[in-house]
Design an enzyme around this catalytic site. Structure first.
Site, short mmCIF file in Angstrom:
data_model
loop_
_atom_site.label_atom_id
_atom_site.label_comp_id
_atom_site.label_asym_id
_atom_site.label_seq_id
_atom_site.Cartn_x
_atom_site.Cartn_y
_atom_site.Cartn_z
N ARG A 77 0.85 -1.19 0.00
CA ARG A 77 0.00 0.00 0.00
C ARG A 77 0.89 1.24 0.00
O ARG A 77 1.73 1.39 0.89
CB ARG A 77 -0.92 -0.01 1.23
CG ARG A 77 -1.81 1.20 1.26
CD ARG A 77 -2.74 1.25 2.47
NE ARG A 77 -3.38 2.56 2.49
CZ ARG A 77 -3.43 3.36 3.54
NH1 ARG A 77 -2.88 2.97 4.70
NH2 ARG A 77 -3.99 4.54 3.46
N HIS A 121 -3.38 11.01 0.64
CA HIS A 121 -2.81 10.77 1.97
C HIS A 121 -2.26 12.09 2.48
O HIS A 121 -1.08 12.24 2.78
CB HIS A 121 -1.72 9.71 1.89
CG HIS A 121 -1.44 9.04 3.20
ND1 HIS A 121 -1.51 7.67 3.40
CD2 HIS A 121 -1.09 9.56 4.41
CE1 HIS A 121 -1.20 7.38 4.66
NE2 HIS A 121 -0.95 8.51 5.29
N ASN A 165 -7.17 8.54 2.86
CA ASN A 165 -6.59 7.95 4.06
C ASN A 165 -6.98 8.81 5.27
O ASN A 165 -6.79 10.02 5.26
CB ASN A 165 -5.06 7.90 3.98
CG ASN A 165 -4.47 7.31 5.25
OD1 ASN A 165 -4.56 6.10 5.47
ND2 ASN A 165 -3.94 8.14 6.11
N GLU A 166 -7.52 8.14 6.28
CA GLU A 166 -7.81 8.77 7.57
C GLU A 166 -8.40 10.19 7.42
O GLU A 166 -7.80 11.19 7.84
CB GLU A 166 -6.55 8.79 8.44
CG GLU A 166 -6.05 7.41 8.77
CD GLU A 166 -4.85 7.40 9.70
OE1 GLU A 166 -4.34 8.48 10.07
OE2 GLU A 166 -4.40 6.31 10.06
N ASN A 294 -7.61 1.67 9.69
CA ASN A 294 -6.30 1.93 10.30
C ASN A 294 -6.49 1.91 11.81
O ASN A 294 -7.22 2.74 12.36
CB ASN A 294 -5.76 3.31 9.88
CG ASN A 294 -5.45 3.36 8.39
OD1 ASN A 294 -5.62 2.37 7.68
ND2 ASN A 294 -5.00 4.50 7.91
N TYR A 296 -4.54 1.60 15.65
CA TYR A 296 -3.29 1.67 16.41
C TYR A 296 -3.49 1.41 17.89
O TYR A 296 -2.65 0.82 18.56
CB TYR A 296 -2.62 3.04 16.22
CG TYR A 296 -2.02 3.21 14.85
CD1 TYR A 296 -2.73 3.79 13.80
CD2 TYR A 296 -0.73 2.76 14.58
CE1 TYR A 296 -2.19 3.93 12.54
CE2 TYR A 296 -0.17 2.89 13.32
CZ TYR A 296 -0.91 3.47 12.32
OH TYR A 296 -0.36 3.59 11.05
N GLU A 353 -3.70 -0.17 7.97
CA GLU A 353 -2.57 0.24 8.80
C GLU A 353 -2.70 -0.35 10.19
O GLU A 353 -3.77 -0.31 10.78
CB GLU A 353 -2.51 1.77 8.98
CG GLU A 353 -1.93 2.52 7.83
CD GLU A 353 -1.93 4.01 8.07
OE1 GLU A 353 -1.70 4.45 9.22
OE2 GLU A 353 -2.18 4.76 7.10
N TRP A 399 1.96 -1.03 9.24
CA TRP A 399 2.56 0.31 9.17
C TRP A 399 3.81 0.32 10.03
O TRP A 399 3.70 0.21 11.25
CB TRP A 399 1.59 1.40 9.64
CG TRP A 399 2.23 2.75 9.45
CD1 TRP A 399 3.03 3.42 10.33
CD2 TRP A 399 2.16 3.55 8.27
NE1 TRP A 399 3.46 4.59 9.76
CE2 TRP A 399 2.97 4.70 8.50
CE3 TRP A 399 1.53 3.42 7.03
CZ2 TRP A 399 3.14 5.70 7.55
CZ3 TRP A 399 1.70 4.41 6.08
CH2 TRP A 399 2.49 5.54 6.35
#
Ligand SMILES: CCOCCOc1ccc(-c2cn(C[C@@H]3NC[C@@H](O)[C@H]3O)nn2)cc1
Length: 448
Positions: A77, A121, A165-166, A294, A296, A353, A399
């Site tokens: 990616r 992004h 993205n995000e 994504n 985390y 991610e 990621w």
């Protein structure tokens, strides 16, 4: 011994983004982006770091792809720098920019690695920001032209596309919290930016379908799961708002054609109702082929009257933390996947991610990043548990492949499987690289 076997054809990959790794910020006709401007503005990025050189992947991509091949991943990616394709955001195409990405994608394909392309992004062309950026609805039209140009040019080479993205980061983190580019602190602005980002997403998906392409296209929001500090209704409500803010705020318009009621009320109360024009939601709610997620970390929150627009506070529960101070909580990934499947149905999900900021440096040429291995193992097992419960997770992109420019944190925060010495550009695979290689090649994880 426990073996966690993943489904046949499960995609194992890694993820990066243009501004974080490419460098060559002024090469071959690239125009400036808002991150060039922001990173060169004193005080915005730690240590005054910027993406002028980054990992120099613009020139070293063959070396990076050789590491990917050795790693055994089948999917990579990456993101495209919009201002390499349209230096002024729209108008005349910069052929040298397209040519670079063709060289790059051809190298991926010749190494048996599938390109998974993110169109946006965060690196908006500065020329568009000068016209109001995402606060200007016309930026969504510029994005449509950029997306169509990429779809046509890479037809037959790229069959997996992510529009945004995000979007929480490029709307609220960037225009309300002021932490990312362009660095404003205005909730109403952020809500309208988020709406125009969704419009841009919808325009791109509609174009993809109308142009007759039959690959997969989706979006990749970030989700930070939240647990209530007590079982009180108030503590549970603040957790619903926190999850909705980065996740449902962007997925509900796509799946249901409306913003989530709870958070919409919170924003209306704060005088930040989005300006939705007739027809907007019809554009946004185009059917997508997958959700990129994504993930985390997770948080524990409690109601705190009068404390900000969400009237909540984050509680420190003593969990182990990564070096960017995010709690490690793999159960949050499992819960996020179950929540998504329950709410949005059987749509395929890619973990686009997941990774840990662990700032180990080489010792005698080796990087003993055991904390990253522990983090990845816990999260891959959590993902396996969700798949076993019926959640259609189709792939995992760690990621990140390389230590890189971590936005406002600069180069001090390291997420890579490969250590980068930014003075010499020397790449050193970490122990986690070799640990992840076994999973990518075997499609299973073994716990002794
Ligand atoms: C004033 C409060 O300030 C709070 C800081 O708030 C955040 C939240 C979230 C992030 C964040 C960073 N990342 C990793 C990136 N994902 C995309 C890729 O480019 C990675 O580099 N994900 N989320 C940063 C800061």
């Amino acid at each position: 011994m426990t073996i966690y076997q993943f489904p046949k054809d499960f995609c194992w990959g890694t993820a990066t983004a243009a501004y974080q790794i490419e460098g060559a910020y002024a090469e071959d006709g690239r125009g400036l982006s808002i991150w060039d401007t922001f990173s060169h503005t004193p005080g915005k990025v730690k240590n005054g770091d910027n993406g002028d050189v980054a990992c120099d992947s613009y020139h070293r991509y063959k070396e990076d792809i050789a590491f990917m091949k050795e790693l055994g991943i089948t999917t990579y990616r990456f993101s495209v720098s919009w201002s390499r394709i349209f230096p002024n955001g729209r108008g005349v195409v910069n052929q040298a920019g397209l040519d670079f990405y063709h060289r790059f994608v051809d190298e991926l394909l010749s190494n048996g690695i599938e390109p998974f392309c993110t169109l946006y992004h965060w690196d908006l062309p500065q020329a568009l920001q000068d016209e109001g950026g995402w606060d200007n609805r016309n930026t969504a039209t510029a994005f449509k032209l950029y997306a169509e140009t990429m779809f046509k040019s890479f037809s037959g080479k790229i069959n997996k596309w992510i529009t945004l993205n995000e979007p929480w980061c490029s709307s609220f983190l960037s225009n309300y919290l002021g932490v990312h580019a362009p660095g404003y602190q205005d909730l109403k602005l952020a809500v309208d930016v988020a709406h125009h980002l969704l419009l841009a997403h919808g325009e791109a998906v509609r174009s993809y379908r109308e142009l007759g392409f039959n690959g997969e296209i989706g979006i990749a929001p970030n989700i930070t799961w939240a647990y209530p500090y007590t079982k009180s209704k108030e503590d549970q409500e603040v957790c619903f708002r926190a999850i909705e803010w980065t996740w449902d705020w962007f997925l509900d318009p796509i799946f249901f054609g409306k913003y989530p009621d709870g958070l919409l009320k919170t924003f209306e109360k704060a005088g930040a109702k989005p300006d939705v024009l007739p027809g907007d939601m019809d554009i946004i709610r185009q059917s997508i082929d997958f959700i990129g997620g994504n993930y985390y970390s997770a948080s524990v929150r409690r109601h705190a009257p009068g404390h900000g627009i969400f009237e909540e506070e984050d509680m420190n529960m003593g969990y182990e933390r990564t070096d960017i101070d995010w709690p490690m909580d793999a159960v949050g990934l499992y819960d996020s996947l179950r929540y998504t499947h329950d709410k949005y149905g059987d749509i395929p999900i890619y973990i686009t991610e997941n990774g840990a900021c662990i700032n180990d440096d080489p010792i005698n040429g080796k990087v003993h990043d055991t904390r990253r291995i522990n983090y990845l193992r816990q999260h891959i097992i959590a993902m396996h548990r969700a798949i076993a419960d019926g959640v259609p997770v189709k792939g995992y992109m760690e990621w990140s492949l390389l230590d890189n420019f971590e936005w406002a944190e600069g180069y001090g925060m390291r997420f890579g499987l490969i250590h980068v010495d930014f003075r010499t550009q020397k790449r050193t695979p970490k122990e986690s690289y070799y640990w992840y290689q076994k999973i990518a090649k075997n499609n299973f994880l073994v716990i002794d």
